[in-house]
Scaffold this motif. Structure first.
Motif, mmCIF file in Angstrom:
data_model
loop_
_atom_site.group_PDB
_atom_site.id
_atom_site.type_symbol
_atom_site.label_atom_id
_atom_site.label_comp_id
_atom_site.label_asym_id
_atom_site.label_seq_id
_atom_site.Cartn_x
_atom_site.Cartn_y
_atom_site.Cartn_z
ATOM 1 N N ASN A 263 14.119 -19.581 24.947
ATOM 2 C CA ASN A 263 13.593 -20.627 24.215
ATOM 3 C C ASN A 263 12.985 -20.021 22.939
ATOM 4 O O ASN A 263 12.387 -19.144 23.091
ATOM 5 C CB ASN A 263 12.420 -21.449 25.162
ATOM 6 N N GLY A 264 13.281 -20.922 22.061
ATOM 7 C CA GLY A 264 12.495 -20.489 20.917
ATOM 8 C C GLY A 264 13.300 -19.521 19.938
ATOM 9 O O GLY A 264 13.040 -18.890 18.737
ATOM 10 N N SER A 265 14.526 -18.892 20.527
ATOM 11 C CA SER A 265 15.174 -17.779 19.711
ATOM 12 C C SER A 265 15.892 -18.198 18.582
ATOM 13 O O SER A 265 16.283 -17.479 17.569
ATOM 14 C CB SER A 265 16.046 -17.180 20.860
ATOM 15 N N GLY A 266 15.936 -19.595 18.620
ATOM 16 C CA GLY A 266 16.893 -20.250 17.290
ATOM 17 C C GLY A 266 18.230 -20.776 17.702
ATOM 18 O O GLY A 266 18.896 -20.958 16.928
ATOM 19 N N LYS A 267 18.407 -21.082 19.122
ATOM 20 C CA LYS A 267 19.699 -21.850 19.427
ATOM 21 C C LYS A 267 20.148 -22.904 18.587
ATOM 22 O O LYS A 267 20.966 -23.258 18.068
ATOM 23 C CB LYS A 267 19.805 -21.884 21.058
ATOM 24 N N THR A 268 18.836 -23.750 18.776
ATOM 25 C CA THR A 268 19.339 -25.064 18.167
ATOM 26 C C THR A 268 19.710 -25.029 16.607
ATOM 27 O O THR A 268 20.362 -25.719 16.223
ATOM 28 C CB THR A 268 18.115 -26.107 18.334
ATOM 29 N N THR A 269 18.858 -24.224 15.999
ATOM 30 C CA THR A 269 18.990 -23.928 14.410
ATOM 31 C C THR A 269 20.220 -23.529 14.415
ATOM 32 O O THR A 269 20.846 -23.879 13.406
ATOM 33 C CB THR A 269 17.829 -23.238 14.094
ATOM 34 N N ARG A 294 14.183 -30.500 28.440
ATOM 35 C CA ARG A 294 13.468 -30.532 27.536
ATOM 36 C C ARG A 294 13.841 -31.568 26.282
ATOM 37 O O ARG A 294 14.582 -31.391 25.594
ATOM 38 C CB ARG A 294 13.209 -29.307 26.770
ATOM 39 N N GLN A 300 15.195 -32.301 18.752
ATOM 40 C CA GLN A 300 15.829 -31.311 17.543
ATOM 41 C C GLN A 300 17.201 -31.259 17.424
ATOM 42 O O GLN A 300 17.414 -31.101 16.289
ATOM 43 C CB GLN A 300 14.946 -30.097 17.935
ATOM 44 N N LYS A 408 15.971 -15.092 12.538
ATOM 45 C CA LYS A 408 14.524 -14.850 11.876
ATOM 46 C C LYS A 408 14.331 -13.325 11.321
ATOM 47 O O LYS A 408 13.439 -12.602 11.357
ATOM 48 C CB LYS A 408 13.652 -14.944 12.943
ATOM 49 N N ASP A 410 14.535 -12.886 8.289
ATOM 50 C CA ASP A 410 13.546 -13.203 7.188
ATOM 51 C C ASP A 410 12.200 -13.048 7.809
ATOM 52 O O ASP A 410 11.965 -13.443 9.032
ATOM 53 C CB ASP A 410 13.745 -14.551 6.516
ATOM 54 N N GLY A 433 20.436 -14.993 10.749
ATOM 55 C CA GLY A 433 19.790 -15.974 10.463
ATOM 56 C C GLY A 433 18.535 -15.500 9.463
ATOM 57 O O GLY A 433 17.893 -14.786 10.089
ATOM 58 N N GLU A 436 15.183 -21.015 7.598
ATOM 59 C CA GLU A 436 15.011 -22.330 8.364
ATOM 60 C C GLU A 436 15.926 -23.221 7.789
ATOM 61 O O GLU A 436 16.372 -24.634 8.567
ATOM 62 C CB GLU A 436 13.818 -22.803 8.707
HETATM 63 N N1 LIG Z 1 12.458 -17.863 9.606
HETATM 64 C C1 LIG Z 1 13.337 -18.468 10.620
HETATM 65 N N2 LIG Z 1 13.194 -19.463 11.270
HETATM 66 C C2 LIG Z 1 14.087 -19.606 12.311
HETATM 67 C C3 LIG Z 1 15.565 -19.070 12.086
HETATM 68 N N3 LIG Z 1 16.245 -19.557 12.816
HETATM 69 C C4 LIG Z 1 15.268 -20.529 13.699
HETATM 70 N N4 LIG Z 1 14.018 -20.546 13.158
HETATM 71 C C5 LIG Z 1 12.812 -21.199 13.612
HETATM 72 O O1 LIG Z 1 12.691 -20.884 15.072
HETATM 73 C C6 LIG Z 1 12.097 -22.011 15.595
HETATM 74 C C7 LIG Z 1 12.726 -22.110 16.839
HETATM 75 O O2 LIG Z 1 14.104 -22.536 16.622
HETATM 76 P P1 LIG Z 1 15.013 -23.174 17.686
HETATM 77 O O3 LIG Z 1 16.290 -23.507 16.972
HETATM 78 O O4 LIG Z 1 14.128 -24.545 18.102
HETATM 79 O O5 LIG Z 1 15.018 -22.429 19.037
HETATM 80 P P2 LIG Z 1 15.851 -22.808 20.291
HETATM 81 O O6 LIG Z 1 16.095 -21.329 21.074
HETATM 82 O O7 LIG Z 1 16.644 -23.777 20.353
HETATM 83 O O8 LIG Z 1 14.578 -23.143 21.019
HETATM 84 P P3 LIG Z 1 14.086 -24.180 22.551
HETATM 85 O O9 LIG Z 1 14.668 -25.376 21.643
HETATM 86 O O10 LIG Z 1 12.866 -24.319 22.629
HETATM 87 O O11 LIG Z 1 15.114 -23.699 23.230
HETATM 88 C C8 LIG Z 1 12.070 -23.308 14.757
HETATM 89 O O12 LIG Z 1 10.863 -23.286 14.064
HETATM 90 C C9 LIG Z 1 13.030 -22.672 13.529
HETATM 91 O O13 LIG Z 1 12.970 -23.490 12.473
HETATM 92 C C10 LIG Z 1 15.496 -18.081 11.210
HETATM 93 O O14 LIG Z 1 16.747 -17.590 10.787
HETATM 94 N N5 LIG Z 1 14.429 -17.992 10.205
#
Ligand SMILES: Nc1nc2c(ncn2[C@@H]2O[C@H](COP(=O)(O)OP(=O)(O)OP(=O)(O)O)[C@@H](O)[C@H]2O)c(=O)[nH]1
Length: 458
Positions: A263-269, A294, A300, A408, A410, A433, A436
């Protein structure tokens, strides 16, 4: 070049850490030199042997590729490696339901691609079932909506990446600006360099390997910060080269891309960014919001789907993700979608549950396509540094990870972890990545990355 600058700016934290450290190291025992530095060539000094270091060092090739790396595939063109479709995923009995879909012929055929107008490299691929095309990754600012099939990434800063012809020449030959500080490479300096690389999250083994290679034949030579940067960049690029592979696209559709990661690694993005790039390359995409536990994650993903102009299939909160994946597969097939991207939960607190959940998703989609998922992308957060290594280990046990996306980069000083990952696992790195925004997913170019990481001006 513009893109390289962006990458370099984004990797500022990592590069400035390295840069500052290098300056400090060189200045510590170095002295300014007027004009011509070290005349370069065959220094008579018998220091061809890289000093004591190499002994400690793992040596370039031992465990670089710890596991067989399914890449049996003949590499066609530039960066297309097909990836032989591991198909190994844990699934003892995929056919609980007969459903022998009409599509799944192995299709060993290397036939030339009919569909894309542009040249599809489509190599004579003996092993892989499908001749993949190219990933549509494109530079952040390339125009959307053509079906390029070829990776536009080559339009990028090639100059930046190419092993610059004069690199070694410049290193050894000249480079002597008046007043440049140089320090003779000795054991102390090597140790400091190792520590610096470890601090940049490169990991101990990789740091040792890189410094040993850097030292080879150069012990006693006087080097400036700039020269060390160039040598480091060279070494790093060499390690990264084999893993820089865009995600392959297969002709058989829908191509199922399972996206895993904590979670939070950036999958969705990342799914949103990838979907947008695929769309821009003329592919139709469907997203399945597989983290049904969730609600926020689903919302998102819907936002990203809207941004990318791609439908997002959802299911009621708490419902079975496998059932959603099955429905999504059906819909993607019915719509003739090119790609189905399935988001998944990232709860690692209970690995058994997660493993079962992922295994079930795989089992279920295989009822519709025995070869699915065609890609399992592990999304890693660079800010977690060395922890990314254990995430790879864990997820490789949970799923048949076929490639990585590192987010991330950056805003972190830990960009070196990507080098450690490449060195240790040899898994393809499909993209990175660097922000954002929807365009902030860059194809992975090892030389650009190495230059950006070391703060090398290109
Ligand atoms: N600076 C930066 N932020 C990023 C990048 N990719 C994702 N994020 C940020 O990281 C946070 C988590 O990203 P998500 O895509 O929600 O991660 P996830 O793995 O889907 O998380 P869950 O939905 O909790 O499972 C968000 O605030 C994004 O905007 C990146 O390459 N650079």
């Amino acid at each position: 070049m513009a893109f390289f600058k962006k990458l370099k700016d984004r990797l500022f934290k990592s590069s400035s850490r390295l840069e500052d450290g290098l300056d400090a190291i060189v200045e510590e025992g170095g002295t300014p030199e007027p004009d011509l530095p070290e005349p370069s060539q065959p220094d008579p000094t018998p220091d061809t042997t890289p000093g004591p270091k190499p002994a400690t060092v793992p040596d370039p090739g031992p465990d670089t590729t710890p596991e067989p790396e399914p890449e049996t595939v003949p590499d066609p063109g530039p960066s297309t490696v097909p990836e032989p479709e591991p198909t190994t995923v844990p699934d003892p009995k995929p056919d609980t339901t007969p459903t022998p879909d009409p599509v799944p012929q192995p299709d060993p055929g290397p036939q030339p691609a009919p569909e894309p107008p542009t040249e599809v490299p489509t190599p004579p691929s003996p092993t892989p079932p499908e001749p993949p095309q190219e990933i549509p990754q494109r530079p952040a600012d390339s125009p959307p909506a053509q079906p390029p099939t070829e990776i536009p990434l080559d339009t990028l800063p090639k100059g930046a990446g190419q092993p610059k012809p004069g690199l070694l020449g410049r290193l050894l030959g000249r480079g002597g600006d008046a007043g440049v500080v140089r320090r003779a490479l000795d054991d102390d300096m090597l140790e400091q360099l190792e520590e610096l690389l470890i601090a940049a999250d490169m990991g101990v083994d990789t740091a040792l390997r890189v410094t040993a290679n850097l030292a080879e034949g150069r012990m006693g030579k006087r080097l400036s910060t700039q020269e060390i940067k160039e040598l480091l960049a060279q070494e790093i690029a060499r390690i990264m080269e084999p893993v820089a592979k865009p995600m392959p696209l297969y002709r058989k559709t829908p191509q199922v891309v399972l996206v895993v990661g904590v979670n939070g690694s950036g999958k969705t993005t990342t799914i949103g960014k990838l979907a947008s790039q695929f769309r821009a390359a003329g592919k139709s995409v469907v997203i399945a919001a597989g983290d049904t536990f969730r609600a926020a994650a689903v919302e998102q993903l819907q936002v990203w789907g809207e941004r990318a102009g791609v439908p997002v299939l959802t299911a009621p909160e708490g419902s079975d993700p496998a059932s959603l994946a099955f429905d999504a597969m059906g819909q993607a097939q019915a719509e003739g979608a090119d790609l189905l991207m399935i988001d998944t939960a990232g709860r690692l607190q209970n690995r058994a549950d997660l493993m079962e959940e992922l295994a079930k998703i795989v089992r279920v989609i295989r009822k519709k396509d025995p070869d699915a998922p065609h890609n399992t992308l592990l999304v890693l957060d660079a800010t977690t540094g060395q922890n990314a290594l254990s995430q790879v280990e864990t997820f490789r046990k949970l799923a048949d990870v076929s490639g990585l996306v590192m987010t991330k980069l950056d805003g972190t000083a830990k960009g070196g972890v990507l080098v450690a990952l490449a060195d240790r696992f040899g898994l393809p790195i499909h993209a990175i990545g660097v922000g954002e925004q929807i365009d902030d997913l860059a194809p992975f170019d090892p030389e650009e990355f190495a230059a950006a990481l070391t703060g090398l001006e290109v």
